[in-house]
Design an enzyme around this catalytic site. Structure first.
Site, PDB file in Angstrom:
ATOM      1  N   ILE A 206       0.932  -1.306  -0.054  1.00 32.35           N
ATOM      2  CA  ILE A 206       0.111  -0.052   0.194  1.00 32.35           C
ATOM      3  C   ILE A 206       1.094   1.376   0.105  1.00 32.35           C
ATOM      4  CG2 ILE A 206      -1.713   1.193   1.272  1.00 32.35           C
ATOM      5  CD1 ILE A 206      -2.945  -1.375   2.289  1.00 32.35           C
ATOM      6  N   GLY A 207       0.804   2.205  -0.926  1.00 36.41           N
ATOM      7  CA  GLY A 207       1.396   3.196  -1.103  1.00 36.41           C
ATOM      8  C   GLY A 207       1.120   4.554  -0.423  1.00 36.41           C
TER       9      GLY A 207
ATOM     10  N   SER B 278       5.486  -1.067  -1.498  1.00 32.72           N
ATOM     11  CA  SER B 278       4.779  -0.503  -2.698  1.00 32.72           C
ATOM     12  C   SER B 278       5.856   0.353  -3.388  1.00 32.72           C
ATOM     13  CB  SER B 278       3.641   0.314  -2.361  1.00 32.72           C
ATOM     14  OG  SER B 278       3.454   0.980  -3.477  1.00 32.72           O
TER      15      SER B 278
ATOM     16  N   TYR C 264       5.268  -1.427  -9.727  1.00 30.37           N
ATOM     17  CA  TYR C 264       4.323  -0.923 -10.788  1.00 30.37           C
ATOM     18  C   TYR C 264       5.098  -0.501 -11.851  1.00 30.37           C
ATOM     19  CZ  TYR C 264       0.385   0.267  -7.381  1.00 30.37           C
ATOM     20  OH  TYR C 264      -0.512   0.046  -6.568  1.00 30.37           O
TER      21      TYR C 264
ATOM     22  N   THR D 156       2.624  -5.729 -10.105  1.00 27.80           N
ATOM     23  CA  THR D 156       1.224  -5.416 -10.317  1.00 27.80           C
ATOM     24  C   THR D 156       0.561  -5.220 -11.347  1.00 27.80           C
ATOM     25  OG1 THR D 156       0.962  -4.725  -8.024  1.00 27.80           O
ATOM     26  CG2 THR D 156      -0.757  -4.062  -9.570  1.00 27.80           C
TER      27      THR D 156
ATOM     28  N   LYS E 247       0.776  -9.822  -9.569  1.00 31.64           N
ATOM     29  CA  LYS E 247      -0.453  -9.369  -8.826  1.00 31.64           C
ATOM     30  C   LYS E 247      -1.452  -8.892  -9.508  1.00 31.64           C
ATOM     31  CE  LYS E 247      -1.647  -6.785  -4.372  1.00 31.64           C
ATOM     32  NZ  LYS E 247      -2.391  -5.979  -4.997  1.00 31.64           N
TER      33      LYS E 247
ATOM     34  N   SER F 159      -6.143 -11.369  -6.915  1.00 31.46           N
ATOM     35  CA  SER F 159      -6.381 -10.035  -6.510  1.00 31.46           C
ATOM     36  C   SER F 159      -7.116  -8.959  -7.650  1.00 31.46           C
ATOM     37  CB  SER F 159      -5.022  -9.164  -6.109  1.00 31.46           C
ATOM     38  OG  SER F 159      -5.278  -8.018  -5.867  1.00 31.46           O
TER      39      SER F 159
ATOM     40  N   HIS G 226      -7.117  -5.548  -6.385  1.00 31.59           N
ATOM     41  CA  HIS G 226      -6.673  -4.468  -5.833  1.00 31.59           C
ATOM     42  C   HIS G 226      -7.561  -3.982  -4.794  1.00 31.59           C
ATOM     43  CE1 HIS G 226      -3.347  -1.412  -7.359  1.00 31.59           C
ATOM     44  NE2 HIS G 226      -4.038  -0.762  -6.371  1.00 31.59           N
TER      45      HIS G 226
ATOM     46  N   ARG H 251     -10.240  -1.359  -6.150  1.00 29.49           N
ATOM     47  CA  ARG H 251      -9.751   0.027  -6.235  1.00 29.49           C
ATOM     48  C   ARG H 251      -9.583   0.305  -7.956  1.00 29.49           C
ATOM     49  NH1 ARG H 251      -7.839   3.114  -2.261  1.00 29.49           N
ATOM     50  NH2 ARG H 251      -6.120   3.932  -3.680  1.00 29.49           N
TER      51      ARG H 251
ATOM     52  N   ASP I  25      -5.143 -11.821  -2.151  1.00 32.08           N
ATOM     53  CA  ASP I  25      -5.535 -10.698  -1.455  1.00 32.08           C
ATOM     54  C   ASP I  25      -6.764 -10.181  -1.961  1.00 32.08           C
ATOM     55  OD1 ASP I  25      -5.339  -8.500  -3.380  1.00 32.08           O
ATOM     56  OD2 ASP I  25      -3.473  -7.855  -2.789  1.00 32.08           O
ATOM     57  N   SER I  26      -7.370  -9.066  -1.086  1.00 35.55           N
ATOM     58  CA  SER I  26      -8.509  -8.293  -1.322  1.00 35.55           C
ATOM     59  C   SER I  26      -9.822  -8.901  -0.731  1.00 35.55           C
ATOM     60  CB  SER I  26      -8.978  -8.381  -3.118  1.00 35.55           C
ATOM     61  OG  SER I  26      -8.176  -8.059  -3.756  1.00 35.55           O
TER      62      SER I  26
ATOM     63  N   GLY J 276      -4.369  -6.097   3.827  1.00 36.44           N
ATOM     64  CA  GLY J 276      -4.110  -4.592   3.464  1.00 36.44           C
ATOM     65  C   GLY J 276      -5.151  -3.599   4.532  1.00 36.44           C
ATOM     66  N   ARG J 277      -5.996  -3.363   3.996  1.00 36.25           N
ATOM     67  CA  ARG J 277      -6.616  -2.048   4.826  1.00 36.25           C
ATOM     68  C   ARG J 277      -6.632  -2.069   6.435  1.00 36.25           C
ATOM     69  NH1 ARG J 277     -10.041  -2.221   0.205  1.00 36.25           N
ATOM     70  NH2 ARG J 277     -10.207  -0.179  -0.959  1.00 36.25           N
TER      71      ARG J 277
END
Length: 388
Positions: free
Chosen positions: A101-102, A129, A151, A177, A261, A283, A285, A288, A316-317, A339-340
């Site tokens: 996570i950026g 990230s 990325y 990703t 990913k 995933s 994302h 998002r 993930d997700s 993540g979150r």
């Protein structure tokens, strides 16, 4: 043998001395605390998703469609519950990693360094990230174990520089990703005009990169050509021509395991494995990027079937608890990226908040595995069923 479940015993023991936890154990409660700490822009950036946020909702809802099937009275059940997994020849104490996570400087001033300090005591690897707020070399000094998420930029020479830097700094894997050729349509951010990159947030790996800096007329430092650096970053952020052929080129730059990913289709996963990828991260994302997309958990069995034993599958997700991790593993994931939840822990209590979330997640996972009568890595399709 893992001992994460003992965390629960410690919480109860502390309570007898009048010491209650400062942070909650439900994701929604922690999220609400973080919302009270963060400005609307940063909170919306983390919590928000694409469009009407149907994909994010579907990710969470998908876990309710799958039910675990405990079988407690197995032979040797007294030895069950271990969380250790082997990924790419390395043994890890659990199947949990922090998702990349950026722009974490908008969440906490210590950003990725706090994440590393929170993850280290729990033995959880940090997946860093590309859009981090701290250069990868500084994170490498703070993190006991870390992977690098790429990325892929529009400049292949910059992509090569990132991968070589991560390899030299001690990353254990490269995670490409593939679902972010451009930013998704995110109404929360649009409504607030909140794009942190325009404030040069989340640009540390770029601004510290010699290949990136060589493209500029002046250094991206105070007194330099700030606007030029930011807009060069925006132009270089993502390649719209990313393909399996691009990704295969990483083999020329590193000998680390390479994962991709952002995959939710079996045919794409098979193509990537044919191209030499070592792992797939199923995933979307966290919802998002594309609204009304397939829930990542619903895509997991298809990808696992397509890949077979030719590559390692991670997930993930939508993961919000240790029980969710158990479901994903029963459906074929060999490890899970969270993540979150830990981002909200970071917002509320920094490194201690990250550690709280990770310890709680792993304690619940180990307790769940013990009650299932298996080690976490042994969970399989026989341990889960889809609800009517």
């Amino acid at each position: 043998m893992s001992h994460f479940a003992q965390y629960q015993d410690g919480v109860y023991a502390d309570a007898t001395e009048g010491r209650l936890p400062s942070l909650p154990y439900h994701h929604e409660q922690l999220r609400d605390m973080a919302a009270g700490r963060l400005e609307p822009g940063p909170f919306g950036y983390v919590e928000g998703s694409a469009g009407r946020e149907r994909t994010a909702d579907a990710n969470a809802d998908a876990f309710a469609r799958y039910a675990l099937r405990p079988r407690s009275l197995r032979p040797g059940a007294e030895h069950s519950g271990d969380l250790g997994v082997t990924l790419f020849g390395r043994r890890y104490p659990s199947p949990l990693l922090t998702a990349p996570i950026g722009v974490l400087e908008q969440v906490h001033e210590e950003s990725e360094l706090a994440v590393a300090r929170g993850a280290n005591p729990v033995g959880v690897p940090v997946v860093l990230s590309t859009a981090s707020s701290t250069p990868m070399e500084e994170v490498a000094e703070a993190a006991d174990e870390w992977w690098y998420q790429l990325y892929w930029p529009s400049d292949d020479e910059l992509a090569e520089s990132f991968v070589r830097r991560a390899t030299a700094a001690g990353a254990s894997a490269i995670v490409v990703t593939c679902d972010t050729k451009r930013l998704g349509w995110r109404p929360r951010d649009l409504s607030l005009g909140h794009l942190p990159f325009l404030r040069s947030q989340g640009t540390a790996n770029y601004f510290s990169d010699p290949e990136f800096r060589s493209r500029l007329k002046a250094d991206p430092e105070p007194g330099g050509v700030f606007t030029e650096a930011v807009f060069h970053f925006l132009g270089a952020f993502a390649s719209k021509a990313l393909s399996t052929e691009n990704i295969a080129r990483i083999r020329q730059w590193t000998d680390l395991p390479v994962l991709v990913k952002g995959v939710v289709r079996g045919d794409e996963a098979a193509d990537l494995v044919d191209a030499g990828v070592d792992g797939i991260v199923v995933s979307n994302h966290g919802g998002r990027q594309i609204d009304n997309a397939v829930a990542a958990l619903d895509a997991l069995p298809e990808v696992v079937d397509a890949v077979g034993d030719r590559a390692t599958v991670l997930f993930d997700s939508g993961v919000r608890s240790g029980a969710d991790v158990a479901v994903a593993m029963a459906l074929g994931a060999q490890a899970v990226l969270l993540g979150r939840p830990w981002v909200y822990g970071l917002a509320v209590e920094g490194a201690a908040g990250v550690e709280h979330v990770l310890r709680a997640t792993l304690a619940e996972l180990q307790i769940t595995a013990e009650l299932m009568g298996k080690d976490a890595a042994e969970l399989d399709a026989s341990d889960v069923t889809r609800r009517p």
